[in-house]
Design a protein around this motif. Structure first.
Motif, PDB file in Angstrom:
ATOM      1  N   THR A 200      11.669  35.546  26.074  1.00 17.47           N
ATOM      2  CA  THR A 200      13.021  35.832  26.556  1.00 17.47           C
ATOM      3  C   THR A 200      13.028  36.485  27.940  1.00 17.47           C
ATOM      4  O   THR A 200      14.060  36.879  28.434  1.00 17.47           O
ATOM      5  N   LYS A 201      11.831  36.644  28.571  1.00 17.32           N
ATOM      6  CA  LYS A 201      11.688  37.201  29.929  1.00 17.32           C
ATOM      7  C   LYS A 201      12.224  38.629  30.028  1.00 17.32           C
ATOM      8  O   LYS A 201      12.888  39.003  30.992  1.00 17.32           O
ATOM      9  N   SER A 202      11.925  39.437  29.023  1.00 15.56           N
ATOM     10  CA  SER A 202      12.409  40.816  28.999  1.00 15.56           C
ATOM     11  C   SER A 202      11.865  41.634  30.163  1.00 15.56           C
ATOM     12  O   SER A 202      12.576  42.450  30.758  1.00 15.56           O
ATOM     13  N   LEU A 203      10.591  41.440  30.501  1.00 17.90           N
ATOM     14  CA  LEU A 203       9.962  42.237  31.557  1.00 17.90           C
ATOM     15  C   LEU A 203      10.544  41.897  32.919  1.00 17.90           C
ATOM     16  O   LEU A 203      10.910  42.785  33.695  1.00 17.90           O
ATOM     17  N   ALA A 204      10.634  40.615  33.235  1.00 16.24           N
ATOM     18  CA  ALA A 204      11.197  40.198  34.523  1.00 16.24           C
ATOM     19  C   ALA A 204      12.650  40.638  34.648  1.00 16.24           C
ATOM     20  O   ALA A 204      13.084  41.093  35.706  1.00 16.24           O
ATOM     21  N   THR A 205      13.394  40.524  33.575  1.00 18.44           N
ATOM     22  CA  THR A 205      14.800  40.912  33.595  1.00 18.44           C
ATOM     23  C   THR A 205      14.961  42.408  33.849  1.00 18.44           C
ATOM     24  O   THR A 205      15.838  42.841  34.607  1.00 18.44           O
ATOM     25  N   ALA A 206      14.097  43.220  33.255  1.00 24.38           N
ATOM     26  CA  ALA A 206      14.194  44.677  33.395  1.00 24.38           C
ATOM     27  C   ALA A 206      13.860  45.142  34.809  1.00 24.38           C
ATOM     28  O   ALA A 206      14.398  46.138  35.287  1.00 24.38           O
TER      29      ALA A 206
ATOM     30  N   LEU B 266      12.280  34.095  35.860  1.00 28.26           N
ATOM     31  CA  LEU B 266      12.993  33.891  34.605  1.00 28.26           C
ATOM     32  C   LEU B 266      12.678  32.538  33.997  1.00 28.26           C
ATOM     33  O   LEU B 266      13.247  32.156  32.972  1.00 28.26           O
ATOM     34  N   THR B 267      11.776  31.778  34.624  1.00 28.24           N
ATOM     35  CA  THR B 267      11.278  30.532  34.045  1.00 28.24           C
ATOM     36  C   THR B 267       9.862  30.759  33.550  1.00 28.24           C
ATOM     37  O   THR B 267       9.213  31.739  33.918  1.00 28.24           O
ATOM     38  N   GLU B 268       9.358  29.854  32.731  1.00 23.63           N
ATOM     39  CA  GLU B 268       8.021  30.046  32.162  1.00 23.63           C
ATOM     40  C   GLU B 268       6.965  30.058  33.250  1.00 23.63           C
ATOM     41  O   GLU B 268       6.967  29.217  34.148  1.00 23.63           O
ATOM     42  N   ASN B 269       6.095  31.014  33.168  1.00 27.10           N
ATOM     43  CA  ASN B 269       5.026  31.171  34.154  1.00 27.10           C
ATOM     44  C   ASN B 269       3.736  31.429  33.412  1.00 27.10           C
ATOM     45  O   ASN B 269       3.654  32.332  32.582  1.00 27.10           O
TER      46      ASN B 269
ATOM     47  N   LEU C 141       2.845  34.619  30.882  1.00 29.03           N
ATOM     48  CA  LEU C 141       3.364  35.892  31.357  1.00 29.03           C
ATOM     49  C   LEU C 141       4.721  36.213  30.733  1.00 29.03           C
ATOM     50  O   LEU C 141       5.527  35.321  30.487  1.00 29.03           O
ATOM     51  N   ASP C 142       4.948  37.506  30.505  1.00 24.64           N
ATOM     52  CA  ASP C 142       6.203  37.992  29.933  1.00 24.64           C
ATOM     53  C   ASP C 142       6.327  37.491  28.491  1.00 24.64           C
ATOM     54  O   ASP C 142       5.424  36.859  27.959  1.00 24.64           O
TER      55      ASP C 142
END
Length: 359
Positions: free
Chosen positions: A104-110, A132-135, A100-101
């Motif tokens: 760099t976790k752009s989606l979760a951060t946004a 913000l961790t790997e999922n 998922l994402d």
């Protein structure tokens, strides 16, 4: 002095070696490309990665759908067929995962500080993209399968343009999923963006393949926040009296009625509204029937816009009009018909539910 220089050089060399080890990925093995297994030799190193991008239809957020878990948007269910290859010649077995994402976790951060949350529905389970961790999601499929026959393993490598080594058997899988956006129940308003975000990448157990894989992306998340509260009130409509000898399968009488909706908020007059009728006593797509035994499927009721001849289908959106800022009103007519001659006398009733929301 010379001994000191040697020691410093040795320490510096060790430091660079440590940095190099940190930057190496432990293993990549799986390269998943859209489509069935290749029937002729190709170079997997230059194969084109497929990306599917969903453009989100405009979302309107009001006081009525801001509670946590309210569904604001959902994509169609996508079904994608992919074939995974052992592009690093590991000849091992790996499962297929949805990472998922992006890295760099752009989606979760946004989204994570906003009042919206985006996610994926896979195999009937919702996976919010909020970490913000790997999922990753285990798809339950095998991506590549270890081949014990050395000749076949070499042929698997030849198929993808590898001149040496032993490669696992490619596996073809089909994954089905949909995307969604829900209200979080708290957080700041999301700032609309034309940016494209990666929702997931399909890959094996060794992590995201540096050469790329199939990706699902989402773009154009456009949100309008509307300050308007609607208040719906129930009412009873007297449809009059009828005789058992009257004609069947023809509208016997149309009774007018009005639905009034109270609207409160500075944005109520800015947007048109949609309506929808539903009923637990539905007879067919345009007709509801009576509740009472003896009258059920004998008496029918159809709803018309005032003065029009085409009935309004149940469970279907229709234009409800616009508010004057405090009230939203629309006139209708209820038409009664007999499907067959009533065998008993008495009163009959039915329940028509209505919904009103922004267009």
């Amino acid at each position: 002095m010379n001994n000191l220089i040697s020691k410093l050089s040795l320490l510096q060399l060790c430091f660079f070696l440590v940095l190099s080890v940190v930057g190496i990925q432990s293993s990549w093995a799986t390269r998943c490309l859209e489509g069935q297994k290749a029937t002729s030799t190709f170079n997997i190193s230059t194969a084109t990665n497929t990306t599917h991008t969903t453009s989100v239809t405009p979302i309107q957020v009001t006081s009525s759908n801001q509670s946590a878990g309210s569904l604001l948007w959902q994509s169609p269910v996508y079904s994608t067929t992919l074939t995974c290859y052992d592009d690093y010649a590991t000849n091992s077995t790996e499962k297929a995962y949805l990472y998922l994402d992006d890295a760099t976790k752009s989606l979760a951060t946004a989204f994570r500080s906003t009042n919206l949350i985006i996610g994926i529905n896979f195999n009937g389970t919702e996976y919010p993209i909020d970490s913000l961790t790997e999922n990753k999601i285990n798809t339950g499929f095998t991506a590549i399968n270890k081949q014990t026959n050395s000749s076949t393993a070499k042929s698997n490598c030849t198929l993808i343009g590898r001149t040496s080594g032993s490669c696992s058997d490619p596996q073809t899988i089909t994954i089905s999923y949909s995307l969604y956006i829900k209200s979080r129940g708290s957080g700041s308003n999301f700032t609309s963006s034309a940016q494209t975000y990666q929702v997931f990448q399909l890959d094996g157990e060794g992590g995201r393949n540096a050469n790329g894989n199939f990706q699902e992306k989402v773009s154009n998340v456009n949100v309008t926040y509307i300050e308007c509260i609607t208040s719906l009130n129930t009412q009873n409509v007297d449809l009059g009296s009828y005789y058992s000898y009257q004609d069947t399968n023809t509208i016997l009488r149309r009774t007018p009625f009005t639905i009034n909706v109270t609207t409160t908020g500075k944005d109520c007059a800015k947007y048109p509204f949609l309506g929808k009728f539903t009923s637990t006593q539905r007879y067919d797509s345009t007709t509801l029937t009576a509740t009472e035994t003896g009258m059920k499927n004998v008496v029918g009721i159809k709803i018309y816009p005032q003065g029009e001849t085409q009935e309004i289908p149940l469970d279907t959106n229709f234009d409800f009009g616009s508010s004057n800022g405090s009230t939203l009103s629309k006139n209708f007519e209820a038409g009664v018909l007999f499907f067959s001659k009533p065998a008993v006398a008495g009163t009959f009733s039915s329940t028509l539910n209505y919904e009103v929301y922004f267009k």
